[in-house]
Motif scaffolding. Structure first.
Motif, PDB file in Angstrom:
ATOM      1  N   CYS A   7       0.833  -1.204   0.000  1.00 59.84           N
ATOM      2  CA  CYS A   7       0.000   0.000   0.000  1.00 59.84           C
ATOM      3  C   CYS A   7       0.859   1.242   0.000  1.00 59.84           C
ATOM      4  O   CYS A   7       2.051   1.196   0.219  1.00 59.84           O
ATOM      5  CB  CYS A   7      -0.909   0.011   1.229  1.00 59.84           C
ATOM      6  SG  CYS A   7      -0.073   0.573   2.721  1.00 59.84           S
ATOM      7  N   GLY A   8       0.203   2.358  -0.218  1.00 65.56           N
ATOM      8  CA  GLY A   8       0.820   3.629   0.129  1.00 65.56           C
ATOM      9  C   GLY A   8       1.480   4.369  -1.007  1.00 65.56           C
ATOM     10  O   GLY A   8       2.033   3.792  -1.925  1.00 65.56           O
ATOM     11  N   ASP A   9       1.410   5.655  -0.924  1.00 67.86           N
ATOM     12  CA  ASP A   9       2.087   6.575  -1.824  1.00 67.86           C
ATOM     13  C   ASP A   9       2.202   7.877  -1.057  1.00 67.86           C
ATOM     14  O   ASP A   9       1.206   8.544  -0.773  1.00 67.86           O
ATOM     15  CB  ASP A   9       1.281   6.768  -3.097  1.00 67.86           C
ATOM     16  CG  ASP A   9       1.978   7.685  -4.104  1.00 67.86           C
ATOM     17  OD1 ASP A   9       2.904   8.403  -3.688  1.00 67.86           O
ATOM     18  OD2 ASP A   9       1.591   7.667  -5.281  1.00 67.86           O
ATOM     19  N   ASP A  10       3.411   8.236  -0.668  1.00 69.99           N
ATOM     20  CA  ASP A  10       3.608   9.412   0.173  1.00 69.99           C
ATOM     21  C   ASP A  10       3.035  10.678  -0.458  1.00 69.99           C
ATOM     22  O   ASP A  10       2.679  11.620   0.248  1.00 69.99           O
ATOM     23  CB  ASP A  10       5.104   9.624   0.436  1.00 69.99           C
ATOM     24  CG  ASP A  10       5.669   8.580   1.384  1.00 69.99           C
ATOM     25  OD1 ASP A  10       4.861   7.882   2.028  1.00 69.99           O
ATOM     26  OD2 ASP A  10       6.897   8.470   1.469  1.00 69.99           O
ATOM     27  N   ASN A  11       2.951  10.721  -1.799  1.00 72.71           N
ATOM     28  CA  ASN A  11       2.435  11.909  -2.462  1.00 72.71           C
ATOM     29  C   ASN A  11       0.955  12.129  -2.183  1.00 72.71           C
ATOM     30  O   ASN A  11       0.426  13.202  -2.449  1.00 72.71           O
ATOM     31  CB  ASN A  11       2.658  11.804  -3.971  1.00 72.71           C
ATOM     32  CG  ASN A  11       4.129  11.887  -4.338  1.00 72.71           C
ATOM     33  OD1 ASN A  11       4.873  12.605  -3.701  1.00 72.71           O
ATOM     34  ND2 ASN A  11       4.533  11.138  -5.350  1.00 72.71           N
ATOM     35  N   HIS A  12       0.264  11.091  -1.680  1.00 72.14           N
ATOM     36  CA  HIS A  12      -1.166  11.210  -1.446  1.00 72.14           C
ATOM     37  C   HIS A  12      -1.514  11.381   0.029  1.00 72.14           C
ATOM     38  O   HIS A  12      -2.691  11.463   0.375  1.00 72.14           O
ATOM     39  CB  HIS A  12      -1.892   9.975  -2.007  1.00 72.14           C
ATOM     40  CG  HIS A  12      -1.825   9.878  -3.495  1.00 72.14           C
ATOM     41  ND1 HIS A  12      -1.369   8.753  -4.142  1.00 72.14           N
ATOM     42  CD2 HIS A  12      -2.140  10.782  -4.461  1.00 72.14           C
ATOM     43  CE1 HIS A  12      -1.413   8.954  -5.461  1.00 72.14           C
ATOM     44  NE2 HIS A  12      -1.872  10.167  -5.675  1.00 72.14           N
ATOM     45  N   ILE A  13      -0.537  11.432   0.917  1.00 70.31           N
ATOM     46  CA  ILE A  13      -0.803  11.600   2.344  1.00 70.31           C
ATOM     47  C   ILE A  13      -1.020  13.081   2.632  1.00 70.31           C
ATOM     48  O   ILE A  13      -0.188  13.924   2.291  1.00 70.31           O
ATOM     49  CB  ILE A  13       0.365  11.066   3.189  1.00 70.31           C
ATOM     50  CG1 ILE A  13       0.557   9.566   2.945  1.00 70.31           C
ATOM     51  CG2 ILE A  13       0.110  11.322   4.675  1.00 70.31           C
ATOM     52  CD1 ILE A  13       1.842   9.017   3.539  1.00 70.31           C
ATOM     53  N   THR A  14      -2.149  13.402   3.262  1.00 68.72           N
ATOM     54  CA  THR A  14      -2.436  14.782   3.610  1.00 68.72           C
ATOM     55  C   THR A  14      -2.837  14.886   5.068  1.00 68.72           C
ATOM     56  O   THR A  14      -3.292  13.920   5.674  1.00 68.72           O
ATOM     57  CB  THR A  14      -3.569  15.368   2.740  1.00 68.72           C
ATOM     58  OG1 THR A  14      -4.763  14.596   2.936  1.00 68.72           O
ATOM     59  CG2 THR A  14      -3.193  15.356   1.275  1.00 68.72           C
ATOM     60  N   VAL A 130      -7.938  18.046  17.079  1.00 68.34           N
ATOM     61  CA  VAL A 130      -7.825  16.869  16.216  1.00 68.34           C
ATOM     62  C   VAL A 130      -7.140  17.244  14.924  1.00 68.34           C
ATOM     63  O   VAL A 130      -7.239  18.374  14.451  1.00 68.34           O
ATOM     64  CB  VAL A 130      -9.227  16.275  15.937  1.00 68.34           C
ATOM     65  CG1 VAL A 130     -10.142  17.304  15.268  1.00 68.34           C
ATOM     66  CG2 VAL A 130      -9.139  14.991  15.100  1.00 68.34           C
ATOM     67  N   ILE A 131      -6.436  16.287  14.352  1.00 72.12           N
ATOM     68  CA  ILE A 131      -5.902  16.429  13.001  1.00 72.12           C
ATOM     69  C   ILE A 131      -6.234  15.166  12.223  1.00 72.12           C
ATOM     70  O   ILE A 131      -6.132  14.053  12.746  1.00 72.12           O
ATOM     71  CB  ILE A 131      -4.384  16.702  13.006  1.00 72.12           C
ATOM     72  CG1 ILE A 131      -3.893  16.994  11.581  1.00 72.12           C
ATOM     73  CG2 ILE A 131      -3.608  15.554  13.624  1.00 72.12           C
ATOM     74  CD1 ILE A 131      -2.507  17.603  11.530  1.00 72.12           C
ATOM     75  N   GLN A 132      -6.699  15.358  10.990  1.00 68.40           N
ATOM     76  CA  GLN A 132      -7.046  14.244  10.113  1.00 68.40           C
ATOM     77  C   GLN A 132      -5.848  13.901   9.238  1.00 68.40           C
ATOM     78  O   GLN A 132      -5.264  14.779   8.599  1.00 68.40           O
ATOM     79  CB  GLN A 132      -8.225  14.620   9.220  1.00 68.40           C
ATOM     80  CG  GLN A 132      -8.659  13.546   8.245  1.00 68.40           C
ATOM     81  CD  GLN A 132      -9.440  12.425   8.911  1.00 68.40           C
ATOM     82  OE1 GLN A 132     -10.421  12.670   9.595  1.00 68.40           O
ATOM     83  NE2 GLN A 132      -8.990  11.198   8.720  1.00 68.40           N
ATOM     84  N   VAL A 133      -5.478  12.633   9.225  1.00 68.07           N
ATOM     85  CA  VAL A 133      -4.445  12.140   8.318  1.00 68.07           C
ATOM     86  C   VAL A 133      -5.133  11.279   7.274  1.00 68.07           C
ATOM     87  O   VAL A 133      -5.708  10.240   7.593  1.00 68.07           O
ATOM     88  CB  VAL A 133      -3.378  11.306   9.055  1.00 68.07           C
ATOM     89  CG1 VAL A 133      -2.309  10.843   8.066  1.00 68.07           C
ATOM     90  CG2 VAL A 133      -2.761  12.095  10.196  1.00 68.07           C
ATOM     91  N   ASN A 134      -5.110  11.722   6.025  1.00 68.78           N
ATOM     92  CA  ASN A 134      -5.649  10.924   4.929  1.00 68.78           C
ATOM     93  C   ASN A 134      -4.501  10.201   4.238  1.00 68.78           C
ATOM     94  O   ASN A 134      -3.579  10.835   3.726  1.00 68.78           O
ATOM     95  CB  ASN A 134      -6.402  11.796   3.929  1.00 68.78           C
ATOM     96  CG  ASN A 134      -7.731  12.302   4.472  1.00 68.78           C
ATOM     97  OD1 ASN A 134      -8.066  13.468   4.357  1.00 68.78           O
ATOM     98  ND2 ASN A 134      -8.500  11.420   5.080  1.00 68.78           N
ATOM     99  N   THR A 135      -4.573   8.885   4.237  1.00 67.58           N
ATOM    100  CA  THR A 135      -3.459   8.064   3.768  1.00 67.58           C
ATOM    101  C   THR A 135      -3.504   7.755   2.281  1.00 67.58           C
ATOM    102  O   THR A 135      -2.636   7.053   1.769  1.00 67.58           O
ATOM    103  CB  THR A 135      -3.418   6.739   4.545  1.00 67.58           C
ATOM    104  OG1 THR A 135      -4.643   6.022   4.329  1.00 67.58           O
ATOM    105  CG2 THR A 135      -3.223   6.982   6.034  1.00 67.58           C
ATOM    106  N   GLY A 136      -4.537   8.251   1.576  1.00 74.94           N
ATOM    107  CA  GLY A 136      -4.634   7.957   0.152  1.00 74.94           C
ATOM    108  C   GLY A 136      -4.868   6.474  -0.076  1.00 74.94           C
ATOM    109  O   GLY A 136      -5.858   5.919   0.377  1.00 74.94           O
ATOM    110  N   ASN A 137      -3.932   5.825  -0.750  1.00 76.78           N
ATOM    111  CA  ASN A 137      -4.043   4.386  -0.989  1.00 76.78           C
ATOM    112  C   ASN A 137      -3.566   3.562   0.199  1.00 76.78           C
ATOM    113  O   ASN A 137      -3.696   2.337   0.196  1.00 76.78           O
ATOM    114  CB  ASN A 137      -3.226   3.986  -2.225  1.00 76.78           C
ATOM    115  CG  ASN A 137      -3.763   4.601  -3.495  1.00 76.78           C
ATOM    116  OD1 ASN A 137      -4.965   4.789  -3.634  1.00 76.78           O
ATOM    117  ND2 ASN A 137      -2.872   4.933  -4.424  1.00 76.78           N
ATOM    118  N   GLY A 138      -2.992   4.206   1.200  1.00 79.16           N
ATOM    119  CA  GLY A 138      -2.427   3.486   2.340  1.00 79.16           C
ATOM    120  C   GLY A 138      -3.500   2.907   3.242  1.00 79.16           C
ATOM    121  O   GLY A 138      -4.538   3.526   3.478  1.00 79.16           O
TER     122      GLY A 138
END
Length: 260
Positions: A7-14, A130-138
């Motif tokens: 999984c995962g792509d650092d470019n999609h983590i927000t 709170v902070i939301q971490v969106n992992t994209g494909n992760g």
């Protein structure tokens, strides 16, 4: 791409706080430097390279997890990694906890999901930073994501930090976030055999919360059998039965938090 689960792509983590614009963290390239391997199996795949990549990813994660843990310990912060399958009631449990404890404790929340800030919005309305971490494909949070989110949150000394992981009983079990304790949550609407189907998650947890007990009269779920299965893979595991909806068992949960 993450070598442990694909999984995962650092470019999609927000990262996003309620009312603010989402932004991307600087994660470097630990997931992208794949290199080359000349060892191939019959099917043409480089299994030795895959294994080495997995070792590298976990080693880097564990190093950051230890840094997180040292930071939390230095400030007296108790951090909890909440893990479960989707729909077990993690966010509802946090909402109720915030409502009941926010006047007596400093609570901070990191929300992990692939997309949307829905859960962070719910937590914000309940009254906790709170902070939301969106992992994209992760399919999981990792220690680096938690490090970035913690820097943005700036939790106070002696606070309680809840990390709501992505809903998944497989991949998050492999990643130490630097947490003080890991809490696995299952609901009575799931099968009681979850602990033996996904043993690593239950092996690595210290507490199992069995949620939605108000639905027991309407579902085919054996609480004692679920506990027996979980104890089979982790005989040190503690259990708390709760209904977030009715409040039953929540005092036991709060006492557990107090004893951390």
């Amino acid at each position: 791409m993450c070598g442990t689960c694909g999984c995962g792509d650092d470019n999609h983590i927000t990262y996003k706080k309620p009312g603010e614009e989402a932004y991307r963290g600087d994660h470097g390239h630990q997931h992208h430097d794949h290199g080359h391997s000349h060892e191939h199996s019959h099917d043409g795949h480089s299994h030795s390279h895959e294994i080495q990549l997995e070792i590298d990813v976990l080693a880097k994660n564990n190093l950051m997890a230890e840094r997180n843990r040292g930071y939390f310990e230095a400030l007296g912060i108790k951090s909890l990694n909440l893990v479960s399958s989707p729909g077990s009631g993690k966010t509802s449990l946090l909402e109720k906890t915030i409502t009941d404890l926010k006047n007596d404790h400093q609570l901070y929340i990191i929300e992990g999901d692939q997309q949307t800030s829905n859960d962070a919005d719910r937590i914000n309305q309940a009254g906790a930073p709170v902070i939301q971490v969106n992992t994209g494909n992760g399919c999981h949070l990792d220690a680096d994501m938690v490090n970035h989110a913690t820097k943005a949150l700036k939790p106070a000394e002696n606070a309680l930090l809840f990390i709501e992981n992505v809903g998944n009983l497989v991949c998050p079990s492999l990643f130490d976030l630097g947490e003080s304790k890991r809490v696995v949550i299952i609901s009575v609407t799931e099968g009681e055999d979850k602990p033996i189907k996904y043993p690593t998650m239950f092996e690595t947890a210290q507490l199992c919360i069995i949620n939605k007990t108000d639905l027991l009269p309407y579902v085919d779920f054996d609480v004692e059998k679920a506990k027996a299965y979980a104890s089979r893979v982790n005989h040190h595991l503690e259990f708390i039965e709760v209904s977030v909806k009715t409040g039953e068992g929540m005092d036991q949960w709060y006492q557990w938090l107090k004893n951390l």
